[in-house]
Scaffold this motif. Structure first.
Motif, PDB file in Angstrom:
ATOM      1  N   TYR A 110       0.816  -1.216   0.000  1.00  0.00           N
ATOM      2  CA  TYR A 110       0.000   0.000   0.000  1.00  0.00           C
ATOM      3  C   TYR A 110       0.852   1.269   0.000  1.00  0.00           C
ATOM      4  O   TYR A 110       0.317   2.370   0.125  1.00  0.00           O
ATOM      5  CB  TYR A 110      -0.941   0.006   1.216  1.00  0.00           C
ATOM      6  CG  TYR A 110      -0.230  -0.149   2.540  1.00  0.00           C
ATOM      7  CD1 TYR A 110       0.316   0.947   3.199  1.00  0.00           C
ATOM      8  CD2 TYR A 110      -0.104  -1.404   3.128  1.00  0.00           C
ATOM      9  CE1 TYR A 110       0.969   0.804   4.404  1.00  0.00           C
ATOM     10  CE2 TYR A 110       0.543  -1.560   4.338  1.00  0.00           C
ATOM     11  CZ  TYR A 110       1.082  -0.449   4.981  1.00  0.00           C
ATOM     12  OH  TYR A 110       1.734  -0.595   6.175  1.00  0.00           O
TER      13      TYR A 110
ATOM     14  N   GLU B 286      -3.466  -0.761  -3.718  1.00  0.00           N
ATOM     15  CA  GLU B 286      -2.496  -1.840  -3.881  1.00  0.00           C
ATOM     16  C   GLU B 286      -2.403  -2.284  -5.342  1.00  0.00           C
ATOM     17  O   GLU B 286      -1.304  -2.562  -5.844  1.00  0.00           O
ATOM     18  CB  GLU B 286      -2.874  -3.013  -2.979  1.00  0.00           C
ATOM     19  CG  GLU B 286      -2.762  -2.672  -1.496  1.00  0.00           C
ATOM     20  CD  GLU B 286      -3.057  -3.846  -0.594  1.00  0.00           C
ATOM     21  OE1 GLU B 286      -3.310  -4.959  -1.119  1.00  0.00           O
ATOM     22  OE2 GLU B 286      -3.014  -3.677   0.640  1.00  0.00           O
ATOM     23  N   LYS B 287      -3.543  -2.326  -6.027  1.00  0.00           N
ATOM     24  CA  LYS B 287      -3.538  -2.708  -7.443  1.00  0.00           C
ATOM     25  C   LYS B 287      -2.800  -1.666  -8.277  1.00  0.00           C
ATOM     26  O   LYS B 287      -1.977  -2.006  -9.148  1.00  0.00           O
ATOM     27  CB  LYS B 287      -4.970  -2.854  -7.938  1.00  0.00           C
ATOM     28  CG  LYS B 287      -5.086  -3.241  -9.411  1.00  0.00           C
ATOM     29  CD  LYS B 287      -6.546  -3.353  -9.837  1.00  0.00           C
ATOM     30  CE  LYS B 287      -6.665  -3.673 -11.327  1.00  0.00           C
ATOM     31  NZ  LYS B 287      -8.081  -3.745 -11.755  1.00  0.00           N
ATOM     32  N   ASP B 288      -3.086  -0.383  -8.025  1.00  0.00           N
ATOM     33  CA  ASP B 288      -2.427   0.687  -8.788  1.00  0.00           C
ATOM     34  C   ASP B 288      -0.922   0.690  -8.539  1.00  0.00           C
ATOM     35  O   ASP B 288      -0.134   0.945  -9.457  1.00  0.00           O
ATOM     36  CB  ASP B 288      -3.018   2.040  -8.406  1.00  0.00           C
ATOM     37  CG  ASP B 288      -4.439   2.235  -8.921  1.00  0.00           C
ATOM     38  OD1 ASP B 288      -4.892   1.411  -9.741  1.00  0.00           O
ATOM     39  OD2 ASP B 288      -5.092   3.204  -8.494  1.00  0.00           O
TER      40      ASP B 288
ATOM     41  N   ALA C 190       1.017  -1.914  -7.610  1.00  0.00           N
ATOM     42  CA  ALA C 190       1.624  -3.067  -8.291  1.00  0.00           C
ATOM     43  C   ALA C 190       1.751  -2.793  -9.786  1.00  0.00           C
ATOM     44  O   ALA C 190       2.762  -3.134 -10.418  1.00  0.00           O
ATOM     45  CB  ALA C 190       0.785  -4.317  -8.041  1.00  0.00           C
ATOM     46  N   ARG C 191       0.712  -2.196 -10.345  1.00  0.00           N
ATOM     47  CA  ARG C 191       0.721  -1.888 -11.781  1.00  0.00           C
ATOM     48  C   ARG C 191       1.800  -0.845 -12.103  1.00  0.00           C
ATOM     49  O   ARG C 191       2.450  -0.909 -13.155  1.00  0.00           O
ATOM     50  CB  ARG C 191      -0.663  -1.366 -12.171  1.00  0.00           C
ATOM     51  CG  ARG C 191      -0.861  -1.034 -13.633  1.00  0.00           C
ATOM     52  CD  ARG C 191      -2.349  -0.847 -13.890  1.00  0.00           C
ATOM     53  NE  ARG C 191      -2.612  -0.289 -15.190  1.00  0.00           N
ATOM     54  CZ  ARG C 191      -2.733   1.022 -15.421  1.00  0.00           C
ATOM     55  NH1 ARG C 191      -2.625   1.870 -14.427  1.00  0.00           N
ATOM     56  NH2 ARG C 191      -2.997   1.464 -16.640  1.00  0.00           N
TER      57      ARG C 191
ATOM     58  N   LYS D  28      -7.790  -1.825  -1.780  1.00  0.00           N
ATOM     59  CA  LYS D  28      -7.488  -2.746  -2.875  1.00  0.00           C
ATOM     60  C   LYS D  28      -7.076  -2.000  -4.126  1.00  0.00           C
ATOM     61  O   LYS D  28      -6.167  -2.430  -4.850  1.00  0.00           O
ATOM     62  CB  LYS D  28      -8.687  -3.653  -3.138  1.00  0.00           C
ATOM     63  CG  LYS D  28      -8.962  -4.662  -2.027  1.00  0.00           C
ATOM     64  CD  LYS D  28     -10.219  -5.462  -2.284  1.00  0.00           C
ATOM     65  CE  LYS D  28     -10.502  -6.430  -1.139  1.00  0.00           C
ATOM     66  NZ  LYS D  28     -11.775  -7.166  -1.341  1.00  0.00           N
ATOM     67  N   LYS D  29      -7.738  -0.872  -4.386  1.00  0.00           N
ATOM     68  CA  LYS D  29      -7.373  -0.078  -5.568  1.00  0.00           C
ATOM     69  C   LYS D  29      -5.959   0.485  -5.422  1.00  0.00           C
ATOM     70  O   LYS D  29      -5.171   0.477  -6.384  1.00  0.00           O
ATOM     71  CB  LYS D  29      -8.364   1.069  -5.775  1.00  0.00           C
ATOM     72  CG  LYS D  29      -8.047   1.931  -6.998  1.00  0.00           C
ATOM     73  CD  LYS D  29      -9.039   3.053  -7.169  1.00  0.00           C
ATOM     74  CE  LYS D  29      -8.790   3.835  -8.462  1.00  0.00           C
ATOM     75  NZ  LYS D  29      -7.441   4.427  -8.529  1.00  0.00           N
TER      76      LYS D  29
END
Length: 609
Positions: free
Chosen positions: A253, A345-347, A349-350, A342-343
């Motif tokens: 995060y 963490e996804k952003d 990682a991306r 979640k968004k």
């Protein structure tokens, strides 16, 4: 033998646990130099090549040790040379004490050689404490207050000692009228805000659904508390550039740096949050924070003079970050880690996937992003990192992930050129058992880095771990300014101001007993890093990098990027047509999701700026 004022200065520094003084000789401090000889070089006199570099080394020492950095210089030109490094310390809130010589008292006011009104000259940079010693009895009070003020206010202080005063016999202050006694030391303290203010802050944070945290260097001692806080609030954590090492990047995060040199997930988190908590940071660019009517906000800072800046905070807590968070956390309600977290963490990682793709883009001859990205996985967990101002700072901010005991810094607020190499020299004197790496541009290296390699050559055999690596991004261009001209003015590169000569940096290193290599092919990058990290002496890597790789800011639109790139090709219509056809597709491949100019927001893009 009688104790002279100069002897007492060094004795008092030892009593303050000062073990190094970064300096350059001059007759305005001849008395101090003689005292160093009588004191068996204790504290150690570290000879820089220039007084500005001595000041930078003191800043680097202070940043990486947590102790006061001390520098010294002669009267007149020496004192003037210190100023840039001292302003770097002042603006980054780093404790540094400058000890400066002055002409004899009998010559003052006589337009004597090297006579400069140092009290006036230092009035701003050492505004919290700047005094001239005119009689021995002023010591130790003046020196004690300079040290104590530097520690307490995390700032620059100055002690000016005329040359003839240095040679006087030291006599302490007596128990008499208009004498000022003194004492050593100061205890540690951790101020915390009032309980009712902490409760108000908790109410704001508990009410939020999408919480964003921004940490700066003031949060460095509160890593465990920030981690617990982020877990309770389901928040993401962005980092101001000076706080890059305050919190690890291996937590999913942590969105990374923020601002012009920052990351896209940090930018987007700030654009979408409804609650903001800033801890130990005076990050200046409000356009990278939420809109003023968008988020409720709380600030924590130990300095009451830096509180309430940059954003309309609802609650301003003056206190030490760790102590304040310890008081705050029991009042917080645990939030579910839902779509917001979640968004983030996804952003994040991306983003790291995007960084890998950007590093893999072909360039001529070597992509500078690949140079720094390749280093990321090879970094020792106890490395000390410094970056110089310029495009090198972009790659340091975006491609290197802090973990373990890693430390890193740069000239965050003054953003001056030239501190990269002297910073790591100061860091090595603070921690001679740890490796250090400086990532610098060729402009900074030519400005003063080459000369400071001589300082490295003079001292490196004293260090337990000999590894000090200087990576030069050699693109023969003052690259950051070149791209600023293109992005802000739509102007092509102005070669008389921007073009730099090609210098064999590694060859120079080898001539003075260090080691080095020049890298001109992407396939040789990783091998060069491995060789440098395994070397038995300081090492210079001369990376021949492509000046056409743009330091793209996270909020730039696709059309802005295209315009900047096309400005390189003004006057070459054939090449411009080719680039125009393929440029957008190339950038979209590197940065998926970047909004188009026709879409003011886009599915994942930032709002228009």
């Amino acid at each position: 033998m009688a104790t002279k004022v100069s002897d007492h200065v060094l004795q008092r520094l030892r009593e303050w646990d000062v073990d190094h003084v970064f300096s350059y000789a001059g007759d305005g401090i001849n008395g101090l130099l003689a005292a160093w000889g009588r004191a068996d070089n204790n504290p150690k006199f570290v000879q820089a090549r220039h007084e500005e570099m001595a000041a930078f080394q003191a800043v680097g020492y202070a940043k990486f040790s947590g102790k006061v950095g001390v520098c010294a210089a002669t009267s007149g030109p020496g004192a003037i040379h210190l100023l840039n490094g001292l302003y770097d310390a002042k603006l980054d809130h780093v404790p540094v004490v400058a000890i400066v010589g002055q002409t004899n008292r009998s010559a003052m006011g006589g337009s004597y050689q090297q006579e400069v009104d140092l009290l006036s000259l230092y009035k701003d940079v050492a505004s919290d404490f700047c005094e001239m010693v005119t009689v021995p009895e002023q010591l130790p009070n003046v020196l004690d207050r300079a040290m104590r003020t530097a520690y307490a206010k995390r700032t620059v202080t100055a002690v000016i000692i005329p040359a003839d005063v240095q040679e006087l016999e030291y006599t302490p202050p007596t128990h008499a009228f208009k004498m000022v006694p003194s004492s050593l030391g100061m205890s540690g303290y951790a101020p915390a805000p009032a309980a009712q203010d902490v409760e108000r802050a908790a109410e704001v944070l508990n009410a939020g659904e999408k919480v964003a945290i921004l940490v700066g260097q003031g949060a460095r001692g509160a890593r465990a508390e920030v981690e617990r806080l982020a877990d309770l609030l389901g928040a993401g954590v962005a980092k101001a550039l000076l706080g890059k090492d305050a919190f690890p990047d291996d937590l999913p995060y942590v969105t990374g740096s923020i601002g012009l040199l920052g990351t896209r997930p940090s930018y987007e988190m700030m654009q979408d949050c409804d609650t903001l908590l800033v801890i130990g940071s005076s990050f200046p660019y409000s356009q990278f924070l939420p809109e003023f009517d968008q988020a409720r906000a709380v600030q924590i800072d130990i300095d009451p003079f830096m509180i309430g800046l940059r954003y309309p905070f609802e609650v301003n807590l003056v206190g030490d970050a760790q102590a304040t968070l310890e008081a705050l956390i029991p009042h917080l309600k645990r939030k579910k880690h839902g779509a917001w977290r979640k968004k983030i963490e996804k952003d994040t990682a991306r983003w790291w996937e995007v960084m890998q793709r950007r590093a893999a883009v072909e360039a001529d001859p070597v992509n500078p992003e690949y140079v720094v990205h390749a280093l990321d996985a090879l970094l020792p967990d106890d490395v000390m990192l410094a970056a110089d101002s310029g495009s090198a700072a972009n790659w340091y901010a975006r491609h290197l992930r802090m973990r373990g005991r890693m430390r890193g810094s740069l000239s965050g607020t003054l953003a001056t050129m030239g501190p990269g190499v002297p910073y790591v020299i100061g860091a090595k004197f603070a921690h001679p058992d740890r490796p250090a790496i400086a990532i610098v541009g060729d402009g900074a290296m030519q400005m003063n880095g080459l000369a400071e390699l001589i300082t490295v050559a003079k001292y490196w055999q004293e260090w337990e771990d000999p590894r000090l690596i200087v990576a030069v991004l050699n693109n023969q261009d003052l690259n950051q300014v070149t791209w600023e001209m293109r992005a802000m003015s739509g102007a092509p590169q102005f070669l008389p101001s921007q073009a730099l000569p090609d210098v064999p940096y590694a060859d120079f290193a080898r001539t003075i007993g260090l080691d080095g290599v020049r890298v001109e092919k992407p396939g040789d990058v990783e091998a060069a890093w491995h060789r440098a990290l395994g070397a038995d002496r300081p090492f210079v890597i001369d990376f021949r990098t492509d000046p056409a790789v743009p330091p793209i800011p996270p909020h730039a639109t696709l059309d802005q990027i295209e315009a900047a790139a096309l400005s390189i090709l003004k006057g070459d219509s054939d090449r411009t047509a080719v680039v125009r056809q393929g440029f957008k597709a190339k950038v979209q491949e590197m940065l998926p999701g970047r909004r188009k100019e026709s879409d003011p927001r886009g599915e994942q893009g930032p709002r228009a700026t």
